[in-house]
Design a protein around this motif. Structure first.
Motif, short mmCIF file in Angstrom:
data_model
loop_
_atom_site.label_atom_id
_atom_site.label_comp_id
_atom_site.label_asym_id
_atom_site.label_seq_id
_atom_site.Cartn_x
_atom_site.Cartn_y
_atom_site.Cartn_z
N PHE A 11 22.42 -42.61 -0.08
CA PHE A 11 21.70 -41.45 0.43
C PHE A 11 22.43 -40.15 0.08
O PHE A 11 23.65 -40.09 0.09
N SER A 12 21.64 -39.11 -0.17
CA SER A 12 22.20 -37.83 -0.61
C SER A 12 22.81 -37.02 0.53
O SER A 12 23.72 -36.23 0.31
N GLY A 13 22.28 -37.17 1.73
CA GLY A 13 22.76 -36.38 2.86
C GLY A 13 22.26 -34.95 2.85
O GLY A 13 22.71 -34.11 3.62
N GLN A 14 21.29 -34.65 1.98
CA GLN A 14 20.78 -33.29 1.88
C GLN A 14 19.75 -32.95 2.95
O GLN A 14 19.34 -31.81 3.07
N SER A 15 19.34 -33.95 3.73
CA SER A 15 18.35 -33.72 4.78
C SER A 15 18.75 -34.50 6.01
O SER A 15 19.24 -35.62 5.91
N ASP A 16 18.51 -33.93 7.17
CA ASP A 16 18.81 -34.66 8.41
C ASP A 16 17.68 -35.59 8.82
O ASP A 16 17.74 -36.24 9.86
N VAL A 17 16.62 -35.67 8.00
CA VAL A 17 15.53 -36.62 8.26
C VAL A 17 15.33 -37.56 7.07
O VAL A 17 14.26 -38.11 6.86
N GLU A 18 16.38 -37.75 6.29
CA GLU A 18 16.33 -38.63 5.12
C GLU A 18 16.50 -40.10 5.48
O GLU A 18 15.95 -40.97 4.83
N ILE A 19 17.28 -40.37 6.53
CA ILE A 19 17.69 -41.74 6.86
C ILE A 19 17.27 -42.08 8.28
O ILE A 19 17.34 -41.25 9.19
N VAL A 20 16.85 -43.33 8.46
CA VAL A 20 16.46 -43.83 9.77
C VAL A 20 17.33 -45.03 10.11
O VAL A 20 17.61 -45.87 9.25
N ALA A 21 17.75 -45.11 11.36
CA ALA A 21 18.39 -46.32 11.90
C ALA A 21 17.45 -46.90 12.94
O ALA A 21 16.81 -46.16 13.70
N GLU A 22 17.35 -48.21 12.94
CA GLU A 22 16.38 -48.89 13.80
C GLU A 22 17.03 -50.13 14.39
O GLU A 22 17.83 -50.79 13.72
N SER A 23 16.68 -50.45 15.62
CA SER A 23 17.22 -51.67 16.22
C SER A 23 16.76 -52.87 15.39
O SER A 23 15.66 -52.89 14.85
N CYS B 148 14.31 -46.49 17.30
CA CYS B 148 14.46 -45.90 15.97
C CYS B 148 14.86 -44.44 16.11
O CYS B 148 14.42 -43.76 17.04
N ARG B 149 15.69 -43.96 15.18
CA ARG B 149 16.03 -42.54 15.17
C ARG B 149 16.50 -42.12 13.79
O ARG B 149 16.98 -42.92 13.00
N TYR B 150 16.32 -40.83 13.51
CA TYR B 150 16.87 -40.25 12.29
C TYR B 150 18.38 -40.18 12.43
O TYR B 150 18.89 -39.94 13.53
N ILE B 151 19.08 -40.38 11.31
CA ILE B 151 20.54 -40.26 11.36
C ILE B 151 21.03 -39.39 10.21
O ILE B 151 20.87 -39.72 9.05
N PRO B 152 21.64 -38.27 10.54
CA PRO B 152 22.26 -37.47 9.48
C PRO B 152 23.57 -38.11 9.03
O PRO B 152 24.18 -38.89 9.78
N ILE B 153 23.98 -37.81 7.80
CA ILE B 153 25.28 -38.27 7.31
C ILE B 153 26.33 -37.82 8.32
O ILE B 153 26.29 -36.71 8.83
N PHE C 74 29.17 -45.22 13.26
CA PHE C 74 28.72 -46.59 13.47
C PHE C 74 28.71 -46.90 14.97
O PHE C 74 27.76 -47.49 15.49
N THR C 75 29.77 -46.50 15.67
CA THR C 75 29.90 -46.79 17.10
C THR C 75 28.76 -46.18 17.90
O THR C 75 28.18 -46.85 18.78
N ASP C 76 28.40 -44.94 17.61
CA ASP C 76 27.28 -44.30 18.32
C ASP C 76 25.98 -45.08 18.11
O ASP C 76 25.22 -45.30 19.06
N LEU C 77 25.73 -45.50 16.86
CA LEU C 77 24.50 -46.23 16.58
C LEU C 77 24.53 -47.62 17.22
O LEU C 77 23.52 -48.06 17.78
N ALA C 78 25.66 -48.31 17.16
CA ALA C 78 25.76 -49.64 17.76
C ALA C 78 25.57 -49.55 19.28
O ALA C 78 24.91 -50.40 19.88
N ASN C 79 26.11 -48.51 19.89
CA ASN C 79 25.93 -48.33 21.33
C ASN C 79 24.47 -48.07 21.69
O ASN C 79 23.99 -48.51 22.74
N GLU C 80 23.77 -47.35 20.83
CA GLU C 80 22.38 -47.00 21.10
C GLU C 80 21.39 -48.08 20.70
O GLU C 80 20.42 -48.36 21.41
N LEU C 81 21.62 -48.71 19.52
CA LEU C 81 20.63 -49.62 18.94
C LEU C 81 21.01 -51.10 19.05
O LEU C 81 20.17 -51.95 18.80
N VAL D 107 19.42 -51.66 11.58
CA VAL D 107 18.92 -51.49 10.20
C VAL D 107 19.03 -50.02 9.82
O VAL D 107 18.73 -49.14 10.62
N VAL D 108 19.44 -49.78 8.58
CA VAL D 108 19.48 -48.43 8.01
C VAL D 108 18.53 -48.43 6.83
O VAL D 108 18.57 -49.34 5.98
N LYS D 109 17.64 -47.41 6.77
CA LYS D 109 16.65 -47.37 5.69
C LYS D 109 16.20 -45.95 5.42
O LYS D 109 16.38 -45.06 6.26
#
Length: 194
Positions: free
Chosen positions: A59-71, A10-15, A19-26, A31-33
């Motif tokens: 998502f608003s993109g106003q915070s770099d800890v607003e969104i999480v991506a998870e395997s 799991c990791r925070y994802i800023p706007i 997609f490629t970076d997340l797919a390579n990592e997770l 899942v995005v939530k």
């Protein structure tokens, strides 16, 4: 979390995170939530760049800890609700949803099944050990908690743990089933009463 505990990545994802970076990592499916919960609202299973772009729109993109991506874990989830006090597990229950909360948000009916401790003793032992490890590593205060884990053949994989009351009607179900009023416990612990 101790490194020996199997867990979803799991990791925070800023706007702007690709997609490629997340797919390579997770993994190819992830899942995005929202980072702050909201049940399964604004939670998406992502399998393509197009789905990723659509999942990011709310998502608003106003915070770099607003969104999480998870395997993505292709396994059923179990939920452990409990009471943590004096550095140990004092009480717990375990449940499983009939359908996933994500399916319920998309028009299904959410219904939980309370698991019987005697019929599922090995699973309860695993779940309670996982809860103890998670809450100890969080240095959790006296609290009511809600822990989510994925049930795989090899055992439980940690999903997330929240130091708060469980959602939906779980507190009422626990009170009706076990006579344990998690609302009352939460208030008593907050007031320093045991």
């Amino acid at each position: 979390m101790p490194p020996q505990v199997k867990r979803a990545r799991c990791r925070y994802i800023p706007i702007g995170t690709s997609f490629t970076d997340l797919a390579n990592e997770l993994g190819d499916i992830f899942v995005v939530k929202p980072a702050t919960g909201a049940g399964a609202l604004r939670t998406s299973v992502v399998r393509s760049p197009g789905e990723y772009a659509q999942a990011m729109q709310p998502f608003s993109g106003q915070s770099d800890v607003e969104i999480v991506a998870e395997s993505f874990m292709d396994a059923s989830e179990v939920y452990i609700d409990g009471i943590w006090q004096n550095g140990d597990l004092q009480w717990s229950s375990m449940s499983r949803n009939h359908i996933s909360p994500l399916s319920a948000v998309q028009g299904g009916v959410l219904a939980a099944h309370i698991w019987d401790r005697k019929r599922h003793a090995p699973l309860f032992q695993q779940a309670e050990a996982l809860a103890r490890q998670a809450l100890t590593s969080l240095d959790a205060p006296d609290c009511v908690f809600h822990l989510e884990a994925f049930r795989e053949e090899s055992g439980l994989t940690f999903g997330e743990c929240a130091i708060r009351l469980p959602g939906a009607l779980s507190p009422q179900v626990n009170k009706l089933t076990f006579g344990v009023d998690l609302f009352d416990v939460e208030i008593s612990l907050a007031l320093g009463k045991s």
